[in-house]
Structure formats: C-alpha cells, structure tokens
Design a protein around this motif. Structure first.
Motif, PDB file in Angstrom:
ATOM      1  N   ARG A 320      44.144   4.057  21.228  1.00 44.81           N
ATOM      2  CA  ARG A 320      43.519   3.581  21.963  1.00 44.81           C
ATOM      3  C   ARG A 320      43.927   2.281  23.359  1.00 44.81           C
ATOM      4  N   ILE A 321      44.203   1.947  22.561  1.00 47.14           N
ATOM      5  CA  ILE A 321      44.909   0.646  23.452  1.00 47.14           C
ATOM      6  C   ILE A 321      45.577   0.608  23.940  1.00 47.14           C
ATOM      7  N   LEU A 322      46.327   1.029  23.351  1.00 49.29           N
ATOM      8  CA  LEU A 322      48.287   1.630  23.555  1.00 49.29           C
ATOM      9  C   LEU A 322      48.254   2.620  24.791  1.00 49.29           C
ATOM     10  N   LEU A 323      47.659   3.853  24.160  1.00 49.50           N
ATOM     11  CA  LEU A 323      47.641   4.693  25.487  1.00 49.50           C
ATOM     12  C   LEU A 323      46.932   4.397  26.297  1.00 49.50           C
ATOM     13  N   GLU A 324      45.466   3.932  26.613  1.00 48.18           N
ATOM     14  CA  GLU A 324      45.433   3.379  28.086  1.00 48.18           C
ATOM     15  C   GLU A 324      46.698   2.556  28.651  1.00 48.18           C
ATOM     16  N   ARG A 325      47.205   1.541  28.087  1.00 48.15           N
ATOM     17  CA  ARG A 325      48.088   0.505  28.616  1.00 48.15           C
ATOM     18  C   ARG A 325      49.722   1.607  29.084  1.00 48.15           C
ATOM     19  N   THR A 326      49.938   2.694  28.391  1.00 47.71           N
ATOM     20  CA  THR A 326      50.631   3.664  28.619  1.00 47.71           C
ATOM     21  C   THR A 326      50.452   4.115  29.467  1.00 47.71           C
ATOM     22  N   ILE A 327      49.110   4.930  29.799  1.00 46.14           N
ATOM     23  CA  ILE A 327      48.583   5.825  30.847  1.00 46.14           C
ATOM     24  C   ILE A 327      48.807   5.132  32.363  1.00 46.14           C
ATOM     25  N   GLU A 328      48.568   3.436  32.352  1.00 42.12           N
ATOM     26  CA  GLU A 328      48.371   3.011  33.212  1.00 42.12           C
ATOM     27  C   GLU A 328      49.784   2.495  33.670  1.00 42.12           C
ATOM     28  N   ARG A 329      50.751   1.927  33.159  1.00 41.03           N
ATOM     29  CA  ARG A 329      52.137   1.747  33.379  1.00 41.03           C
ATOM     30  C   ARG A 329      53.125   3.455  33.918  1.00 41.03           C
ATOM     31  N   VAL A 330      52.768   4.800  33.173  1.00 38.68           N
ATOM     32  CA  VAL A 330      53.634   5.778  33.710  1.00 38.68           C
ATOM     33  C   VAL A 330      53.142   6.837  34.974  1.00 38.68           C
ATOM     34  N   GLY A 331      51.641   6.028  34.825  1.00 30.91           N
ATOM     35  CA  GLY A 331      51.226   7.157  36.189  1.00 30.91           C
ATOM     36  C   GLY A 331      50.486   8.239  35.990  1.00 30.91           C
ATOM     37  N   SER A 332      49.823   8.609  34.420  1.00 32.38           N
ATOM     38  CA  SER A 332      49.908   9.824  33.348  1.00 32.38           C
ATOM     39  C   SER A 332      48.208  10.313  33.921  1.00 32.38           C
ATOM     40  N   PRO A 334      44.545  11.576  33.056  1.00 33.43           N
ATOM     41  CA  PRO A 334      43.587  10.785  31.902  1.00 33.43           C
ATOM     42  C   PRO A 334      44.355  11.346  30.667  1.00 33.43           C
ATOM     43  N   LEU A 335      43.924  10.260  29.552  1.00 34.32           N
ATOM     44  CA  LEU A 335      44.866  11.293  28.452  1.00 34.32           C
ATOM     45  C   LEU A 335      43.228  11.077  26.805  1.00 34.32           C
ATOM     46  N   SER A 336      42.985  11.723  26.176  1.00 35.64           N
ATOM     47  CA  SER A 336      42.667  11.134  24.985  1.00 35.64           C
ATOM     48  C   SER A 336      43.543  11.894  24.055  1.00 35.64           C
ATOM     49  N   PHE A 337      42.990  11.438  22.512  1.00 38.38           N
ATOM     50  CA  PHE A 337      43.321  11.950  21.315  1.00 38.38           C
ATOM     51  C   PHE A 337      43.036  13.060  20.638  1.00 38.38           C
ATOM     52  N   SER A 338      43.808  14.118  20.588  1.00 35.63           N
ATOM     53  CA  SER A 338      42.397  15.432  19.827  1.00 35.63           C
ATOM     54  C   SER A 338      42.383  14.799  18.781  1.00 35.63           C
ATOM     55  N   PRO A 339      40.831  15.493  18.092  1.00 31.54           N
ATOM     56  CA  PRO A 339      40.510  14.655  16.684  1.00 31.54           C
ATOM     57  C   PRO A 339      41.422  15.325  15.854  1.00 31.54           C
ATOM     58  N   CYS A 340      42.039  16.175  16.082  1.00 31.53           N
ATOM     59  CA  CYS A 340      43.507  16.201  15.101  1.00 31.53           C
ATOM     60  C   CYS A 340      44.275  15.265  14.522  1.00 31.53           C
ATOM     61  N   ILE A 373      45.341  14.746  23.372  1.00 33.94           N
ATOM     62  CA  ILE A 373      47.102  14.537  22.893  1.00 33.94           C
ATOM     63  C   ILE A 373      47.166  14.714  21.439  1.00 33.94           C
ATOM     64  N   THR A 374      48.256  15.892  20.878  1.00 34.23           N
ATOM     65  CA  THR A 374      48.085  16.604  19.442  1.00 34.23           C
ATOM     66  C   THR A 374      48.661  16.295  18.586  1.00 34.23           C
ATOM     67  N   PRO A 375      49.512  16.628  17.298  1.00 31.83           N
ATOM     68  CA  PRO A 375      49.964  16.315  16.124  1.00 31.83           C
ATOM     69  C   PRO A 375      50.747  16.010  16.940  1.00 31.83           C
ATOM     70  N   GLU A 376      51.476  17.137  17.282  1.00 35.42           N
ATOM     71  CA  GLU A 376      52.527  18.343  17.349  1.00 35.42           C
ATOM     72  C   GLU A 376      53.810  16.798  18.749  1.00 35.42           C
ATOM     73  N   LEU A 377      52.560  16.314  19.705  1.00 33.14           N
ATOM     74  CA  LEU A 377      53.404  15.502  20.678  1.00 33.14           C
ATOM     75  C   LEU A 377      53.720  14.838  20.102  1.00 33.14           C
ATOM     76  N   LEU A 378      52.976  13.535  19.316  1.00 35.32           N
ATOM     77  CA  LEU A 378      52.805  12.242  18.773  1.00 35.32           C
ATOM     78  C   LEU A 378      53.565  12.584  17.642  1.00 35.32           C
ATOM     79  N   ALA A 379      54.636  13.610  17.188  1.00 33.00           N
ATOM     80  CA  ALA A 379      55.758  14.165  16.502  1.00 33.00           C
ATOM     81  C   ALA A 379      55.018  13.700  15.210  1.00 33.00           C
ATOM     82  N   ILE A 380      54.314  13.691  14.704  1.00 32.94           N
ATOM     83  CA  ILE A 380      54.015  13.477  12.958  1.00 32.94           C
ATOM     84  C   ILE A 380      53.474  14.821  12.629  1.00 32.94           C
TER      85      ILE A 380
END
Length: 452
Positions: A320-332, A334-340, A373-380
């Motif tokens: 979650r911390i990395l997500l916040e920093r990445t959103i700020e850096r790339v100018g995206s 607001p995003l969150s992780f899906s429960p899955c 963000i879904t698992p497919e986007l994370l490529a897990i």
C-alpha cells in the motif's frame, strides 16, 4: 583521522606546526615549497596550511592544484589587501603570523567541519536522486520487530556488522538505519555494490590509486574507503569481492589504515564497516573463494533480514505504501488493490522480494484503467479467487466463429464499456482481452465507457 599538509620554507615553523597539530590528533606531512608540495597528491589531504611567501611560487599557487582540498593561507604581512587577495584566489581562510595556537586550531577545526558538511550534502544529494523501494524499514511482523531491536542495540557501537538476506529484501535500508541511528550519522555513508564493479577496477574504486599506478591511471584518485572516513562504509554483495581486494580489506579492519594502489605510504582512516550478502560465506570459505580470516572479522554480529514471503501482513503494508508513492510519481488516478489482489499478494512467494513487488505495482499502475488493481495486472500467476468469478460468456450468434463474434462484440461495445466490463461480458480476463486485441489487430479506443 584528518591528514594535513604544512607548507613553509622555515623548518622551525614547519616542525612546530606539525607537533602542535599531531598533539591534537591530526596526521601531518611537510613541504618547504610549492614545488615540493606538488610532488605529493594534494587531493589526498583534508587541509593544506601554507605560508603565502615561499621561494619560487607563492602559497596561493597551491589552490589551483588542490582540487576539493581547502587551503589555509598564513602570512607575516597582516593586511586587509593580502587577506582579500588570498580569499579571492580561492583560499578557505587566512590567518596572520604570529598567530595564537588556539586561534589556529579553531580555524583548522572549522574548515574541516565545513568540508565534512560539504561531503555530507553531496552524499545526501546522491541519496535523494537514487530511487529506493522505501525510505525506511516497514513492517511489524515478529521477525521485523526483532530486527528493529537488534538494529537499535548495534547502532551505537562501532562493531562490524554482516547483514544476510535474499536479493531485494532491503539490506541497504538496514545498513542506513545502523548508520543514521548511531554516532556517525553526521558523517557520510558510502554504499558500494561489489557485484556491480568489474573485478579489474574494484581495488582502485575502494582503495584509490596514485598517478601511473596502472595503465590508464592519468591522475591520483581517492578511494571510496577514504571518502567514508569518519562515517560508515556499506559493502553490498561482499561475497563477490575478489581475493586480492579481500586481503586489502582485511588490512583495513586490522590496522585501520588504507594504502592506495601505487602508493608507498598508508594513511589512517576511521570507518565503520557494514557488509551484506545473499550468499553463504561459510561455503565460499570452504570452496577457497573467501578468506577465512576476513570472514571471522566480518561476522562479529550477523543480522538476518527475512524474505518477504515470511513477513505475513507486512506484504500488504509495504504494497500500500509503494502504491501511494507510485501513483504520485507517475501521476495516476487514485487506485486500490482488489480483495483478490490482496489475497494473491499474501499467497505469492515473491522470489524477488520487495524489489519484485515494487516492479509489479508500477506495472499495474501503468496498465490499470479502473479503480482497482487485480492479480492479472500484478502478473501474479495464482488460482482464481472468489472476486475473479465472471459471468458465463455470451453465446455467439449462429454462423459466426468465436473470433468473428469476439471482433464483432468488441467493436460494437468498446465505446460504451470499459475494458473490465468487456472482459466480464465475454467471460475472459482483461489480460486475455488484451492479447486477443493484439492478435486480431483490434486497437483499443478510449470512449465514454473507459474509466481512465
């Protein structure tokens, strides 16, 4: 220990100054003229103290040859004009003869302190420009709580520390915590990745060299060990250090001194060594690839950094911390992780640890069109969870192949539906939708239904 050069044509004054400075903990060399001083590597000194009036060239002539080394000018001709001329020429300061010993010592201490601050600022700028997965150690799992306790205990000591952990676990963050929480925090922390420097250059990079020490050595160069004098030296992937460099490092630990390649004299240095590796050094010792005496010198205290897969819910906190920093850096948006996605991150093994997690999140942020963000986007690559269940695919009209129906359906609805909605209606994943677009040559169009 600071290394000073005293330049004066009067031997009595040189000897007196050297003894005064040595009594106060400085290491001192002497020269009787500018020409004699230039026979030494001026960049290897922390301060040059020179008389203004010398046979041949004046003392200010040393300034252009001193590089980053400050020059303190002494003169018997105490006048505003000579002071201004010396400072204009680039002198760090000016002191008039005869001078009080305490005044000289205070001036020397101030110049050296200012030079140290300049080095610290340069190191800080380097740190700011370097991207890291996190600026601090994140996590509250039992293993990380124990690591925090040991860091606090070891930070105040001067003991050599060996950090062991898999690649990407954040070993440099542990080294930085040891440095910043200890008494050397105001001095530089010099970080070196031993695996990233060619074997032919590693000794020169670490210990420096004199002009002509080897082919291509066009001038004197101070090594990273000397750059860390007064602070800490972090050697990452120390298991990759060649045997010749290991011998020099052992001498540094035993004698607290360093000698540049091609030099005839050693110089004292005060450095705390912090090393790290992902390899088993005991096995390297058995194989003859690592010196046993150096291993015992390094392995005074070992800190073990657990892999990400053993840190429980720390994975989610870090993500979650990395997500916040990445959103700020790339100018995206607001995003969150899906429960899955959260479940998948907990179950995945993360062989690349935090570094792999950071890369996966950055890729997901760039590709995500929706708010989650879904698992497919994370490529897990994990079995689908409950959140990933999609409706049954629509039956294609009679007479149409699956590919024809796919093309017909996408072109008809892509202006009104998001990529997620299209995939759900077709009963496929977003990744499969993207791959079929590429194969069939159907470019994606951004319409009113796209949530970007």
């Amino acid at each position: 220990m600071n290394y000073l050069l005293v330049v004066d044509d009067e031997a009595v004054i040189r000897t007196g100054l050297r003894r005064l400075l040595e009594r106060h903990g400085y290491q001192v060399a002497e020269a009787g003229s500018v020409d004699e001083a230039l026979q030494q590597s001026l960049d290897g000194f922390d301060l040059i103290i020179s008389d203004l009036r010398l046979p041949g060239l004046p003392g200010t002539a040393l300034i252009e040859h001193a590089g980053q080394t400050p020059v303190l000018i002494m003169t018997s001709f105490a006048s505003i004009r000579s002071a201004v001329d010396a400072v204009r020429a680039g002198a760090a300061d000016y002191i008039a003869k005869p001078f009080d010993h305490d005044d000289l010592l205070l001036t020397v201490e101030r110049i050296l302190r200012e030079r140290l601050l300049q080095r610290q600022n340069a190191a800080l700028r380097q740190d700011i420009s370097r991207e890291r997965p996190a600026t601090g150690i994140i996590g509250s799992s039992p293993a990380m709580q124990e690591l925090h306790r040991r860091i606090q205990r070891m930070a105040s000591l001067n003991t050599t520390v060996l950090i062991h952990g898999e690649s990407g676990t954040g070993k440099e963050l542990v080294a930085r915590a040891l440095h910043e929480q200890g008494p050397r925090s105001q001095a530089p922390l010099i970080s070196v990745n031993c695996a990233a420097i060619p074997e032919s250059l590693i000794e020169s990079e670490l210990f420096g060299h004199e002009k002509g020490a080897f082919t291509g050595a066009q001038g004197m160069r101070k090594g990273l060990v000397e750059a860390a004098d007064g602070g800490s030296l972090f050697l990452d992937e120390i298991g990759e250090l060649p045997l010749e460099a290991q011998a020099r490092l052992l001498r540094l630990l035993q004698e607290k001194e360093v000698r540049r390649l091609g030099a005839t004299q050693s110089r004292k240095v005060d450095v705390r060594l912090i090393a790290a590796t992902h390899r088993n050094l005991r096995q390297l010792v058995s194989a003859g690839l690592f010196r046993e005496d150096l291993f015992f010198r390094l392995n005074v205290v070992e800190l073990v950094l657990p892999p990400l897969r053993e840190r429980g819910d720390d994975i989610i906190e870090i993500a979650r911390i990395l997500l916040e920093r990445t959103i700020e850096r790339v100018g995206s948006h607001p995003l969150s992780f899906s429960p899955c996605a959260l479940e998948a991150m907990r179950e995945y093994r993360w062989p690349g640890n935090i570094r792999e997690l950071e890369n996966a999140i950055e890729r997901a942020v760039i590709l995500c069109d929706d708010s989650a963000i879904t698992p497919e986007l994370l490529a897990i690559d994990l079995p689908a969870c409950a959140d990933d269940v999609r409706p049954e695919p629509l039956d294609p009209p009679t007479g149409l192949s699956l590919e024809d129906y796919f093309q017909h359906f996408v072109l008809e609805h892509q202006d009104q539906m998001s990529e997620t909605e299209l995939a759900q209606k077709l009963g496929i994943s977003r990744k499969t939708l993207w791959e079929r677009r590429q194969r069939l040559g159907i470019p994606r169009r951004r319409g009113a239904g796209d949530t970007t």
